[in-house]
Design a protein around this motif. Sequence first.
Motif: not given
Length: 126
Positions: A1-29
Amino acid sequence: QVQLVESGGGSVQAGGSLRLACVASRYTYDSMAWFRQAPGKEREGVAAILGIGSTHEYYYSDSVKGRFAVSRDNGKNTLYLQMNSLKLDDTAMYYCAAGSIPSWGIWSDSREYSYWGQGTQVTVSS
């Protein structure tokens, strides 16, 4: 079964930046996307990379176009979402999704995706 795990979220002030990542447990679709859902609102498509044939197509919602950028690293089975110039309205739980969308499919329709991550919270404050 494919698992998707997100990371990179958080709290930031308006105008700021974030980078989210999603790692798939096996080959991505072929198709992977980011959705978000704010309290009391429906889940909405944010950005997607659709693999159609030998090419990839990129899609963005109007609300994030020009501020967010989606990318993927197939070698790392990872999908990214670079979010710049964040606004208060970007506050939401962000979800990664994967599936095989036909050429006539609608990238922003959550029913097109078979696999979902648990989400990562993004909170933008003034």
